[in-house]
Design a protein around this motif. Structure first.
Motif, PDB file in Angstrom:
ATOM      1  N   GLU A 109       0.830  -1.191   0.000  1.00 39.61           N
ATOM      2  CA  GLU A 109       0.000   0.000   0.000  1.00 39.61           C
ATOM      3  C   GLU A 109       0.869   1.247   0.000  1.00 39.61           C
ATOM      4  N   SER A 110       0.273   2.324  -0.466  1.00 37.65           N
ATOM      5  CA  SER A 110       0.906   3.631  -0.381  1.00 37.65           C
ATOM      6  C   SER A 110      -0.174   4.689  -0.388  1.00 37.65           C
ATOM      7  N   GLY A 111       0.199   5.902  -0.019  1.00 39.11           N
ATOM      8  CA  GLY A 111      -0.715   7.016  -0.148  1.00 39.11           C
ATOM      9  C   GLY A 111      -1.313   7.537   1.136  1.00 39.11           C
ATOM     10  N   GLY A 112      -0.999   6.944   2.260  1.00 38.02           N
ATOM     11  CA  GLY A 112      -1.547   7.445   3.511  1.00 38.02           C
ATOM     12  C   GLY A 112      -0.952   8.782   3.886  1.00 38.02           C
ATOM     13  N   GLY A 113      -1.477   9.357   4.935  1.00 37.12           N
ATOM     14  CA  GLY A 113      -0.969  10.634   5.411  1.00 37.12           C
ATOM     15  C   GLY A 113      -1.903  11.248   6.424  1.00 37.12           C
ATOM     16  N   ALA A 114      -1.657  12.499   6.732  1.00 40.69           N
ATOM     17  CA  ALA A 114      -2.465  13.238   7.684  1.00 40.69           C
ATOM     18  C   ALA A 114      -3.212  14.343   6.959  1.00 40.69           C
ATOM     19  N   VAL A 115      -4.509  14.427   7.202  1.00 46.68           N
ATOM     20  CA  VAL A 115      -5.333  15.459   6.587  1.00 46.68           C
ATOM     21  C   VAL A 115      -6.300  16.004   7.622  1.00 46.68           C
ATOM     22  N   GLU A 116      -6.874  17.144   7.323  1.00 48.62           N
ATOM     23  CA  GLU A 116      -7.888  17.706   8.201  1.00 48.62           C
ATOM     24  C   GLU A 116      -9.262  17.121   7.862  1.00 48.62           C
ATOM     25  N   THR A 117     -10.165  17.251   8.793  1.00 48.87           N
ATOM     26  CA  THR A 117     -11.537  16.811   8.558  1.00 48.87           C
ATOM     27  C   THR A 117     -12.073  17.420   7.267  1.00 48.87           C
ATOM     28  N   GLY A 118     -12.699  16.562   6.468  1.00 48.84           N
ATOM     29  CA  GLY A 118     -13.220  17.012   5.185  1.00 48.84           C
ATOM     30  C   GLY A 118     -12.268  16.845   4.030  1.00 48.84           C
ATOM     31  N   GLY A 119     -11.043  16.488   4.332  1.00 48.92           N
ATOM     32  CA  GLY A 119     -10.025  16.334   3.293  1.00 48.92           C
ATOM     33  C   GLY A 119     -10.127  15.023   2.544  1.00 48.92           C
ATOM     34  N   SER A 120      -9.207  14.826   1.628  1.00 45.12           N
ATOM     35  CA  SER A 120      -9.203  13.648   0.768  1.00 45.12           C
ATOM     36  C   SER A 120      -7.811  13.034   0.699  1.00 45.12           C
ATOM     37  N   LEU A 121      -7.790  11.748   0.438  1.00 39.53           N
ATOM     38  CA  LEU A 121      -6.559  11.020   0.187  1.00 39.53           C
ATOM     39  C   LEU A 121      -6.868   9.932  -0.832  1.00 39.53           C
ATOM     40  N   ARG A 122      -5.841   9.491  -1.526  1.00 37.75           N
ATOM     41  CA  ARG A 122      -5.989   8.326  -2.386  1.00 37.75           C
ATOM     42  C   ARG A 122      -4.936   7.297  -2.003  1.00 37.75           C
ATOM     43  N   LEU A 123      -5.409   6.130  -1.641  1.00 42.47           N
ATOM     44  CA  LEU A 123      -4.530   5.022  -1.315  1.00 42.47           C
ATOM     45  C   LEU A 123      -4.376   4.121  -2.530  1.00 42.47           C
ATOM     46  N   SER A 124      -3.208   3.545  -2.654  1.00 41.26           N
ATOM     47  CA  SER A 124      -2.934   2.615  -3.745  1.00 41.26           C
ATOM     48  C   SER A 124      -2.500   1.270  -3.179  1.00 41.26           C
ATOM     49  N   CYS A 125      -2.827   0.229  -3.896  1.00 44.78           N
ATOM     50  CA  CYS A 125      -2.393  -1.120  -3.540  1.00 44.78           C
ATOM     51  C   CYS A 125      -1.921  -1.784  -4.816  1.00 44.78           C
ATOM     52  N   SER A 126      -0.663  -2.158  -4.832  1.00 46.91           N
ATOM     53  CA  SER A 126      -0.075  -2.757  -6.025  1.00 46.91           C
ATOM     54  C   SER A 126       0.355  -4.181  -5.754  1.00 46.91           C
ATOM     55  N   ALA A 127       0.231  -5.008  -6.771  1.00 47.48           N
ATOM     56  CA  ALA A 127       0.620  -6.404  -6.666  1.00 47.48           C
ATOM     57  C   ALA A 127       1.994  -6.617  -7.271  1.00 47.48           C
ATOM     58  N   SER A 128       2.717  -7.561  -6.709  1.00 49.64           N
ATOM     59  CA  SER A 128       3.975  -8.026  -7.297  1.00 49.64           C
ATOM     60  C   SER A 128       4.032  -9.541  -7.151  1.00 49.64           C
ATOM     61  N   GLY A 129       4.827 -10.171  -7.981  1.00 50.47           N
ATOM     62  CA  GLY A 129       4.912 -11.617  -7.942  1.00 50.47           C
ATOM     63  C   GLY A 129       3.813 -12.318  -8.705  1.00 50.47           C
ATOM     64  N   ASP A 130       2.745 -11.622  -8.973  1.00 52.39           N
ATOM     65  CA  ASP A 130       1.598 -12.118  -9.717  1.00 52.39           C
ATOM     66  C   ASP A 130       0.721 -10.911  -9.986  1.00 52.39           C
ATOM     67  N   THR A 131      -0.295 -11.085 -10.786  1.00 50.73           N
ATOM     68  CA  THR A 131      -1.273 -10.010 -10.989  1.00 50.73           C
ATOM     69  C   THR A 131      -2.499 -10.304 -10.138  1.00 50.73           C
TER      70      THR A 131
END
Length: 125
Positions: A6-28
């Motif tokens: 996973e990647s993309g976490g962080g700290a935001v204020e209430t009402g904010g947005s984030l996008r998390l990603s999850c990538s595969a390796s070793g297989d699809t």
């Protein structure tokens, strides 16, 4: 053996947005279900969103419907979790998991064999 990260976490204020990603390796992700769980301090790991890679149906927990969306990029074997209108109660470590659960177990953490390390999401008031 498939691995996820996973990647993309962080700290935001209430009402904010984030996008998390999850990538595969070793297989699809083809043939797998890919699911997001989260775990807040002192609480059990809970289902957030999930999909089966081979179709476009996504499943969302009631607590995030209307705020979070899940999508995928077939070319990158990556899934995304878009978090919007974040609330302090969304604060947790978010985990990506993959496996081949039957549909009735898609929301159950025990049904997944492969987990990422997690990414922290912190929402401040």
């Amino acid at each position: 053996q498939i691995q996820v990260a996973e990647s993309g976490g962080g700290a935001v204020e209430t009402g904010g947005s984030l996008r998390l990603s999850c990538s595969a390796s070793g297989d699809t992700f083809r043939g797998y279900a890919v699911t997001w769980f989260r775990q807040a301090p002192g609480k059990e790991r809970e289902f957030v969103a999930g999909m089966r890679w081979n179709n476009d149906i996504t499943y969302l927990s009631d607590s995030v419907k209307g705020r979070f969306t899940m999508s995928k990029d077939n070319t990158k074997s990556t899934v995304y979790l878009q978090l919007r209108s974040l609330k302090p109660e969304d604060t947790a470590v978010y985990y990506c998991a993959t496996g081949r659960p039957i549909l009735s177990e898609l929301r159950m953490a025990r049904a997944y064999n492969y987990w990422g390390q997690g990414t922290q999401v912190t929402v401040t008031s």
